[in-house]
Scaffold this motif. Structure first.
Motif, mmCIF file in Angstrom:
data_model
loop_
_atom_site.group_PDB
_atom_site.id
_atom_site.type_symbol
_atom_site.label_atom_id
_atom_site.label_comp_id
_atom_site.label_asym_id
_atom_site.label_seq_id
_atom_site.Cartn_x
_atom_site.Cartn_y
_atom_site.Cartn_z
ATOM 1 N N VAL A 175 75.726 16.077 70.969
ATOM 2 C CA VAL A 175 74.282 16.320 70.985
ATOM 3 C C VAL A 175 73.505 15.163 71.603
ATOM 4 O O VAL A 175 72.555 15.376 72.381
ATOM 5 N N ASP A 176 73.865 13.913 71.310
ATOM 6 C CA ASP A 176 73.059 12.811 71.825
ATOM 7 C C ASP A 176 73.243 12.593 73.311
ATOM 8 O O ASP A 176 72.336 12.090 73.987
ATOM 9 N N ALA A 177 74.383 12.972 73.851
ATOM 10 C CA ALA A 177 74.560 12.906 75.301
ATOM 11 C C ALA A 177 73.605 13.880 75.990
ATOM 12 O O ALA A 177 72.990 13.553 77.013
ATOM 13 N N VAL A 178 73.452 15.064 75.405
ATOM 14 C CA VAL A 178 72.551 16.068 75.978
ATOM 15 C C VAL A 178 71.098 15.623 75.810
ATOM 16 O O VAL A 178 70.288 15.728 76.742
ATOM 17 N N ARG A 179 70.760 15.123 74.633
ATOM 18 C CA ARG A 179 69.392 14.621 74.413
ATOM 19 C C ARG A 179 69.074 13.497 75.397
ATOM 20 O O ARG A 179 67.984 13.447 75.971
ATOM 21 N N TYR A 180 70.019 12.582 75.571
ATOM 22 C CA TYR A 180 69.772 11.450 76.484
ATOM 23 C C TYR A 180 69.473 11.951 77.890
ATOM 24 O O TYR A 180 68.516 11.492 78.522
ATOM 25 N N TYR A 181 70.279 12.876 78.374
ATOM 26 C CA TYR A 181 70.073 13.363 79.739
ATOM 27 C C TYR A 181 68.699 14.023 79.876
ATOM 28 O O TYR A 181 67.952 13.767 80.828
ATOM 29 N N MET A 182 68.364 14.882 78.923
ATOM 30 C CA MET A 182 67.079 15.583 78.991
ATOM 31 C C MET A 182 65.909 14.598 78.981
ATOM 32 O O MET A 182 64.949 14.743 79.740
ATOM 33 N N LEU A 183 65.969 13.620 78.099
ATOM 34 C CA LEU A 183 64.843 12.708 77.929
ATOM 35 C C LEU A 183 64.765 11.643 79.015
ATOM 36 O O LEU A 183 63.677 11.170 79.343
ATOM 37 N N HIS A 184 65.909 11.283 79.582
ATOM 38 C CA HIS A 184 65.936 10.189 80.548
ATOM 39 C C HIS A 184 65.805 10.654 81.990
ATOM 40 O O HIS A 184 65.278 9.941 82.838
ATOM 41 N N GLU A 185 66.286 11.847 82.279
ATOM 42 C CA GLU A 185 66.398 12.278 83.674
ATOM 43 C C GLU A 185 65.243 13.144 84.162
ATOM 44 O O GLU A 185 65.228 13.532 85.326
ATOM 45 N N ILE A 186 64.295 13.465 83.266
ATOM 46 C CA ILE A 186 63.162 14.285 83.704
ATOM 47 C C ILE A 186 61.941 13.378 83.830
ATOM 48 O O ILE A 186 61.444 12.865 82.831
ATOM 49 N N PRO A 187 61.435 13.155 85.026
ATOM 50 C CA PRO A 187 60.296 12.241 85.211
ATOM 51 C C PRO A 187 59.042 12.760 84.517
ATOM 52 O O PRO A 187 58.956 13.924 84.121
ATOM 53 N N TYR A 188 58.052 11.894 84.419
ATOM 54 C CA TYR A 188 56.792 12.205 83.738
ATOM 55 C C TYR A 188 56.067 13.383 84.382
ATOM 56 O O TYR A 188 55.581 14.272 83.685
ATOM 57 N N ALA A 189 56.000 13.395 85.693
ATOM 58 C CA ALA A 189 55.138 14.374 86.357
ATOM 59 C C ALA A 189 55.844 15.204 87.426
ATOM 60 O O ALA A 189 55.203 15.986 88.113
ATOM 61 N N SER A 190 57.153 15.051 87.573
ATOM 62 C CA SER A 190 57.863 15.837 88.592
ATOM 63 C C SER A 190 59.152 16.392 88.005
ATOM 64 O O SER A 190 59.683 15.866 87.025
ATOM 65 N N ASP A 191 59.651 17.461 88.609
ATOM 66 C CA ASP A 191 60.819 18.147 88.072
ATOM 67 C C ASP A 191 62.061 17.259 88.111
ATOM 68 O O ASP A 191 62.220 16.417 88.996
ATOM 69 N N GLY A 192 62.926 17.476 87.144
ATOM 70 C CA GLY A 192 64.223 16.805 87.110
ATOM 71 C C GLY A 192 65.320 17.788 87.469
ATOM 72 O O GLY A 192 65.116 19.002 87.469
ATOM 73 N N THR A 193 66.483 17.267 87.784
ATOM 74 C CA THR A 193 67.605 18.106 88.212
ATOM 75 C C THR A 193 68.784 17.922 87.266
ATOM 76 O O THR A 193 69.097 16.797 86.873
ATOM 77 N N PHE A 194 69.405 19.040 86.920
ATOM 78 C CA PHE A 194 70.656 18.975 86.161
ATOM 79 C C PHE A 194 71.815 19.321 87.082
ATOM 80 O O PHE A 194 71.807 20.349 87.753
ATOM 81 N N THR A 195 72.809 18.438 87.127
ATOM 82 C CA THR A 195 74.104 18.756 87.724
ATOM 83 C C THR A 195 75.159 18.182 86.790
ATOM 84 O O THR A 195 74.920 17.170 86.122
ATOM 85 N N TYR A 196 76.300 18.816 86.736
ATOM 86 C CA TYR A 196 77.373 18.301 85.878
ATOM 87 C C TYR A 196 77.846 16.931 86.348
ATOM 88 O O TYR A 196 78.179 16.072 85.542
ATOM 89 N N ASP A 197 77.864 16.724 87.654
ATOM 90 C CA ASP A 197 78.264 15.422 88.203
ATOM 91 C C ASP A 197 77.373 14.299 87.665
ATOM 92 O O ASP A 197 77.864 13.288 87.153
ATOM 93 N N LEU A 198 76.059 14.494 87.793
ATOM 94 C CA LEU A 198 75.118 13.469 87.367
ATOM 95 C C LEU A 198 75.136 13.304 85.846
ATOM 96 O O LEU A 198 75.039 12.183 85.326
ATOM 97 N N PHE A 199 75.289 14.407 85.151
ATOM 98 C CA PHE A 199 75.340 14.372 83.689
ATOM 99 C C PHE A 199 76.511 13.503 83.225
ATOM 100 O O PHE A 199 76.346 12.601 82.370
ATOM 101 N N ILE A 200 77.686 13.721 83.784
ATOM 102 C CA ILE A 200 78.869 12.943 83.387
ATOM 103 C C ILE A 200 78.724 11.483 83.804
ATOM 104 O O ILE A 200 79.116 10.568 83.068
ATOM 105 N N GLU A 201 78.131 11.250 84.982
ATOM 106 C CA GLU A 201 77.901 9.865 85.421
ATOM 107 C C GLU A 201 77.005 9.114 84.444
ATOM 108 O O GLU A 201 77.234 7.940 84.131
ATOM 109 N N ARG A 202 75.965 9.789 83.942
ATOM 110 C CA ARG A 202 75.054 9.152 82.991
ATOM 111 C C ARG A 202 75.774 8.833 81.669
ATOM 112 O O ARG A 202 75.542 7.790 81.064
#
Length: 521
Positions: free
Chosen positions: A318-345
C-alpha cells in the motif's frame, strides 16, 4: 480549542469500480487530513458515493438487478478500495441515505418557492455516461466534450435552476477571494470560459427515469444529479432547513473541497450558486487536482488501459502505491503512470534512499553497541549541518502543505533522508568503529542518524502511515508528534529492535514479465 478543518472529496459515482485516477483523490485528501491532524487541527474528512441517475438505472437493468442492489455492490467495492489504501476518512456518505434524500427534497422545494427554480421544457443534447447536457457549440467533433462519447437528442419537461441570477455575484466573489479556486489556471478557466460568456439555466429534474430523489410536489419528476449530489457536503453534516446540527455549525464552511479538474465547473459554479440561494457561506477553497494518465493517455475501459489500486497494492504494497500517487502527480499538471517508472521509484526512493538508510543505521547500532543508544555529544561541525536541515524541515513541509504542494512536501522529507545517507558517507562509522578512542564519536554519529530518522518518520506519517509505524517499531519508540522534532527525542540507554527490510528492491524485467503472465498489464 483546536482549529477546525473540514476536507471533502467529490463523491465517487457508483457506475463502476474506481481506477487509480479516481483513487488518487482519496489518497491526496487523506495525506492532507493526516497532516492537519498531525499539526493540531480538529479534522473532519468526508468522502462517499453518488448513487442516483439514469446511468445507474440502465446498468442495473443490464445486470437484471434493482438499482439499489446494483449500487450496494459497487459501494462495497469503492469503500473497500478506500480502506485498502489506508485512508482515514471520518465519514463515508451515500446519497441513497434516507435522511439525505429528505433534506435534498426540502432544498429543492425551498429553491422552487423562492423562485430560483421554475418548470420548463428541455430540448438539447445529452450525454448519459457524464449525465450532462450540452449545446451544439459545446460539442467536440459532434461528441461529448468531457468523455468523447455520443450524445443523444433529449426533449422533456424539466425544472431549471436560475444560474444567471447569481452569476455576477459569483464572479465578484471569485475575483475578490484569491484562495477560492486553486490552482490559479483553473480560476481563470472558470471565469473566462464559463461565467463571462453567460450562464445557461441548469436542468435540475428529469422525467425520463425514476432512480432519483422524487420532487415532493410533482410526482413525474426526480431531482437531477447536481442538487442531490452536491448537497452531500452539508446534508451529512446535519444541515436542515429547520435546524442545523452542532457539527454543521462547527465545521461549515468546508476548508477544502478536493475534486478532479473535469468536474470543476460543477463545484465552482453550480455549488456556490446553490449555497448563495440558500444563504449559506461558501467553502473556503476548491482545489481542482490533475489526472493520472496511463502512458500519457487518459484511462478508459474502451482503451483497455485501466489500472486498479487494489491490484497494485497486492503486487507492491500500500505505501508504495501511496508514494507514487502523492509524489508523481504535480500540483497543477497531469502525472503519468507506467509500470517502469513505478518500479524505478520503489527501487530508488523507497528501497534505496529510505529503506537502506534505516536498515544500515539500525544494523550498525546493533553491531557496534548491541542496539543501545547513547549520545556522549562528541560533536563536530558536520553534525550541525545535518541537525539544521532536520530542524528546518517541518516548517518547510508546512509551507508546501499550506499551498497543497504535496509532492514538494514529500521531496523535502526525502531530502532529509538523502542528507542522512550523505552524512554516513562523510562520517564513515565503519572506520570510527575500528578505533577505540573514537567510540564516543561513533555513538554520537549513530545517535544523530537515529534521531534524524525518527524526525523523518514523524513527518512521513501523513503520506506513508504504515512505513512510519514500522520505523517507530524498529526504533522501539512511540511517535510523539511533530513538536518532538528537537534532537532530544531518543532517551539515553534506549535499546532499539532488530532492523527489518522496509522495501525490497524489485528486479524490474522479471516483475514486468510476471505481470504480463498474470495479464495485469
Amino acid at each position: 480549542m483546536k482549529e477546525k478543518f473540514y476536507i471533502s472529496t467529490a463523491i465517487a459515482y457508483t457506475s463502476a469500480k474506481p481506477h487509480i485516477g479516481n483513487t488518487y483523490e482519496i489518497v491526496l485528501a487523506d495525506a492532507i487530513a493526516r497532516y492537519k491532524r498531525m499539526t493540531g487541527y480538529d479534522v473532519y474528512f468526508q468522502t462517499g458515493t453518488d448513487e442516483h441517475g439514469q446511468k445507474i438505472e440502465l446498468k442495473a437493468k443490464e445486470k437484471g438487478v434493482s438499482p439499489q442492489e446494483y449500487v450496494d455492490s459497487i459501494v462495497k467495492e469503492i469503500q473497500g478500495i478506500w480502506d485498502v489504501m489506508n485512508t482515514s476518512y471520518d465519514k463515508f456518505v451515500r446519497t441513497t441515505d434516507k435522511k439525505h434524500e429528505e433534506v435534498v427534497s426540502k432544498i429543492f422545494k425551498k429553491l422552487y418557492e423562492k423562485g430560483d427554480i421554475y418548470k420548463g421544457q428541455y430540448e438539447g443534447l445529452y450525454c448519459t455516461p457524464c449525465e450532462s447536457f450540452w449545446t451544439e457549440s459545446q460539442l467536440v467533433d459532434g461528441k461529448c466534450p468531457d468523455c468523447g462519447r455520443e450524445v443523444a437528442i433529449a426533449n422533456e419537461e424539466a425544472y431549471f435552476f436560475k444560474l444567471d441570477k447569481y452569476a455576477k455575484k459569483l464572479e465578484e466573489y471569485i475575483m475578490n477571494h484569491d484562495e477560492f479556486i486553486k490552482p490559479e489556471a483553473r480560476k481563470n478557466e472558470i471565469i473566462h470560459n464559463f461565467i463571462k460568456p453567460g450562464l445557461q439555466d441548469l436542468c435540475v429534474s428529469r422525467t425520463s427515469f425514476k432512480w432519483g430523489v422524487p420532487v415532493s410536489f410533482d410526482e413525474n419528476h426526480v431531482i437531477y444529479v447536481w442538487i442531490d449530489a452536491l448537497s452531500n457536503y452539508i446534508t451529512f453534516l446535519g444541515y436542515d432547513l429547520e435546524k442545523q446540527s452542532d457539527a454543521f455549525k462547527k465545521y461549515w464552511p468546508a476548508d477544502i473541497h478536493l475534486i478532479g479538474k473535469d468536474i470543476l465547473r460543477f463545484h465552482t459554479i453550480y455549488w456556490p450558486i446553490m449555497l448563495m440561494a440558500l444563504d449559506l457561506p461558501l467553502p473556503k477553497q476548491i482545489f481542482g487536482h490533475p489526472w493520472i494518465l496511463f502512458n500519457s493517455d487518459k484511462m478508459s475501459k474502451s482503451k483497455g488501459n485501466i489500472v486498479y489500486a487494489d491490484d497494485l497494492v497486492r503486487e507492491f504494497g500500500v505505501d508504495a502505491v501511496r508514494y507514487y500517487m502523492l509524489h508523481e502527480i504535480p500540483y497543477a499538471s497531469d502525472g503519468t503512470f507506467t509500470y517502469d517508472l513505478f518500479i524505478e521509484r520503489i527501487n530508488s526512493d523507497l528501497a534505496n534512499t529510505l529503506g537502506n538508510l534505516v536498515n544500515r543505521t539500525l544494523s550498525m547500532s546493533k553491531k557496534y553497541f548491541d542496539g543501545v543508544v547513547t549520545n556522549p555529544h562528541v560533536d563536530e561541525a558536520i553534525d550541525e549541518e545535518l541537525k539544521t536541515l532536520v530542524l528546518q524541515t517541518p516548517k518547510k513541509v508546512e509551507e508546501k502543505m499550506n499551498d497543497l504542494k504535496i509532492a514538494d512536501a514529500i521531496d523535502l522529507i526525502f531530502d532529509l533522508f538523502r542528507r542522512c545517507n550523505k552524512y554516513i558517507d562523510e562520517t564513515m562509522p565503519w572506520v570510527l568503529a575500528k578505533e577505540e578512542e573514537k567510540q564516543d564519536r561513533l555513538r554520537t554519529v549513530l545517535y544523530n542518524l537515529l534521531e534524524s530518522i525518527r524526525s523523518g518518520a514523524i513527518l512521513l506519517e501523513a503520506y506513508l502511515p504504515d512505513t512510519s509505524k514500522r520505523i517507530f517499531e524498529q526504533l522501539n519508540l512511540e511517535n510523539k508528534g511533530i513538536d518532538s522534532i528537537n534532537f532530544k527525542g531518543i532517551p539515553e540507554g534506549l535499546i532499539i529492535n532488530d532492523p527489518e527490510v522496509l522495501f525490497v528492491r524489485i528486479d524490474k524485467e522479471k516483475k514486468l514479465e510476471e505481470l504480463i503472465q498474470k495479464k495485469n498489464i
